[in-house]
Each structure stands twice: as C-alpha cells, then as structure tokens.
Design a protein around this motif. Structure first.
Motif, PDB file in Angstrom:
ATOM      1  N   UNK A  64       0.802  -1.219   0.000  1.00 49.54           N
ATOM      2  CA  UNK A  64       0.000   0.000   0.000  1.00 49.54           C
ATOM      3  C   UNK A  64       0.843   1.281   0.000  1.00 49.54           C
ATOM      4  N   UNK A  65       2.164   1.161   0.147  1.00 49.17           N
ATOM      5  CA  UNK A  65       3.023   2.349   0.148  1.00 49.17           C
ATOM      6  C   UNK A  65       3.033   2.958  -1.251  1.00 49.17           C
ATOM      7  N   UNK A  66       2.608   4.220  -1.403  1.00 50.42           N
ATOM      8  CA  UNK A  66       2.622   4.848  -2.732  1.00 50.42           C
ATOM      9  C   UNK A  66       4.035   5.299  -3.096  1.00 50.42           C
ATOM     10  N   UNK A  67       4.440   5.086  -4.338  1.00 47.04           N
ATOM     11  CA  UNK A  67       5.802   5.411  -4.752  1.00 47.04           C
ATOM     12  C   UNK A  67       5.877   6.432  -5.878  1.00 47.04           C
ATOM     13  N   UNK A  86      -3.150   0.644   5.451  1.00 48.04           N
ATOM     14  CA  UNK A  86      -3.119   1.620   4.363  1.00 48.04           C
ATOM     15  C   UNK A  86      -3.145   3.002   4.993  1.00 48.04           C
ATOM     16  N   UNK A  87      -2.734   3.994   4.244  1.00 47.86           N
ATOM     17  CA  UNK A  87      -2.783   5.360   4.772  1.00 47.86           C
ATOM     18  C   UNK A  87      -4.197   5.774   5.140  1.00 47.86           C
ATOM     19  N   UNK A 100      -2.908  10.338  -5.574  1.00 50.49           N
ATOM     20  CA  UNK A 100      -4.189   9.662  -5.394  1.00 50.49           C
ATOM     21  C   UNK A 100      -4.402   9.290  -3.929  1.00 50.49           C
ATOM     22  N   UNK A 101      -3.332   8.816  -3.262  1.00 49.39           N
ATOM     23  CA  UNK A 101      -3.441   8.458  -1.860  1.00 49.39           C
ATOM     24  C   UNK A 101      -3.662   9.700  -0.996  1.00 49.39           C
ATOM     25  N   UNK A 103       2.410  17.582  -6.898  1.00 46.65           N
ATOM     26  CA  UNK A 103       1.622  18.755  -6.511  1.00 46.65           C
ATOM     27  C   UNK A 103       0.608  19.094  -7.601  1.00 46.65           C
ATOM     28  N   UNK A 104       1.031  19.031  -8.866  1.00 46.95           N
ATOM     29  CA  UNK A 104       0.116  19.335  -9.976  1.00 46.95           C
ATOM     30  C   UNK A 104      -1.059  18.364  -9.984  1.00 46.95           C
ATOM     31  N   UNK A 105      -0.766  17.081  -9.857  1.00 44.15           N
ATOM     32  CA  UNK A 105      -1.828  16.075  -9.888  1.00 44.15           C
ATOM     33  C   UNK A 105      -2.802  16.264  -8.735  1.00 44.15           C
ATOM     34  N   UNK A 106      -2.283  16.625  -7.580  1.00 43.88           N
ATOM     35  CA  UNK A 106      -3.152  16.821  -6.422  1.00 43.88           C
ATOM     36  C   UNK A 106      -3.983  18.084  -6.557  1.00 43.88           C
ATOM     37  N   UNK A 107      -3.371  19.161  -7.007  1.00 46.97           N
ATOM     38  CA  UNK A 107      -4.097  20.421  -7.149  1.00 46.97           C
ATOM     39  C   UNK A 107      -5.049  20.409  -8.349  1.00 46.97           C
TER      40      UNK A 107
END
Length: 279
Positions: A25-28, A245-246, A35-36, A70-74
């Motif tokens: 579940x660790x995002x890399x 998971x987070x 997404x996480x 940052x772009x994907x999150x924003x």
C-alpha cells in the motif's frame, strides 16, 4: 501547548526507505502519492506530508517529481488539503538539492525543518548542519512556507530557539515531535510531556511514534492538546501482523479524535491554526 477543540491530522504517506514489498500500500510514484493524498484528505487529513521516490524506489529530492505530484493533487479542484514537503529523505542529495523544490516550486505551504543531526541507528548519521538549517530557514521565510520543526531529541528545541533569535525562523513555530526513531528520543508519554512543556506558549505542535509506538503517541497527543501525524512513513501495520493503508490510519485517527470529544480540523481551520494563507 495547543488550546482548542480542533485536532489536525497530518498524513505522512510514503517516507524515503520502506520498500513496497514490505507493504504494497506504500505509494511510490507521483500518481500513486497524489491519489493516496486525495483519499486521505477525504477521510479527514488536513495536511499531507510528501516524500518522493526515484524509479528504483529510493528516496529522492527530484524537484520534477515534487512538481508533478503537486500538480496532480491540485488538479483535483475540490481538494483543499495542505501540502507539506520534506527537505530530507535522500542522503545522497546535497544541501542545495534538498532546498530546490521549496525555493522554486509553487503550491508548497509547509516544509520540514529537521532541527539537528544525530546517529540514525544503525544506518548512519542524519546530517542537518547549522549552515544548512540557516539557509533553509531563510528560503522558507522568504517564500512564506511554514517550517515544520521536526524534533527528534530534546536538545533540538534549543537549536530551533537559536535560529529564531538569529532571524532565520519566525514565531510562532509549529513543532513535529518525532519519537521512537533509533538514536532519537524514545516514544514515551513522559518524553512527549517534557517536549510539549518546553516550547513557547504561542507554538503549535504535533506528534507521532514510530512502529508499535504509533498508537500510544496518537492517544497521548490528543490528550495533551496537540495535533497528530499518522501514515505509512512511520508505521506500516494497522495491528500486529496486519498491514495498514494510509486511509485506514487516517480514519482511525479521526475516530479517536471524535471519541475523545474533539473535532477533526478541516484544512481551512488548520490554516487558521497554523497561520497559513487561505488557499
């Protein structure tokens, strides 16, 4: 000590070391991390603490990976989570490389400021020289990025005070008490009580415990009036032998806060508590 009914949850998603084969579940990648982060925000995290990994899965200070995450999150326009980026996580990086993203990228609201060096057992020395800390403090202050003053041992409180006196950091500070790291301060309630009792009265603070200490420190921080950090950077298990998971760790923190009779702080409220600009 923090006063009020709002408790900020910070989700430390990735870290720099733990491989995915220990917990899948660790995002890399930037896509996985963004997404996480979004899912954790949906479940109550007001802050996401971001590390990056290179293509081999090791921690990296690659500004391009920070920028893409940052772009994907924003790009998720409904998401107002606070973005907090590490300035460590790659022992191969130079002092300059550790600052490039906070010096040049937009969208970073907070960044870690690790308040000293120590033997991170058994791997090596976690180096944060006075020269690096002074330069990083200046960059963060100039760009209006809130330092997250990471404290691994009690003597680091004095180091943070020194840089406030030198004008490299501005009060009120926000402290992150990082307890249970081998070579640092053990994760005990007594140690947490000492730390939160020896910071300026205008400061805010948060805490976490590494590994099996994550639950005692979660409850102790809530009881002592602080904020909390959870996530796979610090602990990969939900319970003994059960991978986390987070989102599970954030959900449990939010439940604990509400059961205690407090409120899970929204990002908007967290920005006010931390003195950040509105998004």
């Amino acid at each position: 000590m923090n006063i009020g009914n709002d408790v900020i949850i910070s989700a430390a998603l990735t870290g720099a070391v733990t491989p995915k084969d220990i917990n899948e579940n660790i995002p890399l990648t930037p896509e996985e991390i963004a997404a996480d982060a979004y899912r954790c925000w949906q479940r109550g995290a007001a802050i996401v603490h971001l590390h990056m990994r290179d293509d081999g899965g090791l921690g990296t200070m690659d500004s391009n990976k920070f920028a893409e995450t940052i772009r994907l999150l924003r790009d998720r326009h409904d998401c107002d989570v606070i973005i907090n980026c590490t300035t460590s996580g790659d022992h191969r990086a130079s002092d300059k490389q550790r600052q490039e993203h906070v010096a040049n990228l937009n969208g970073i609201e907070m960044a870690s400021w690790d308040a000293g060096s120590f033997n991170w057992m058994p791997g090596g020395v976690f180096i944060n020289s006075p020269q690096f800390l002074g330069a990083l403090g200046e960059v963060l202050t100039e760009r209006g990025i809130k330092p997250e003053v990471e404290i691994f041992d009690a003597g680091m409180l004095g180091i943070a005070d020194y840089f406030v006196q030198q004008g490299k950091l501005s009060r009120p500070l926000h402290y992150q008490f990082c307890l249970g790291v081998p070579g640092g301060m053990p994760a005990t309630v007594e140690n947490l009580l000492y730390l939160c009792g020896h910071i300026p009265p205008d400061a805010t603070w948060s805490a976490f415990g590494v590994g099996k200490a994550h639950m005692p420190m979660l409850y102790a921080a809530i009881a002592l009036g602080g904020h909390v950090r959870v996530g796979l950077e610090d602990n990969v298990y939900f319970s003994k032998g059960v991978k986390a998971s987070n989102t599970q760790l954030v959900e449990r923190a939010a439940q604990a806060i509400r059961l205690f009779g407090k409120e899970v702080a929204t990002p908007e409220r967290a920005r006010k508590l931390l003195g950040l600009r509105p998004l």
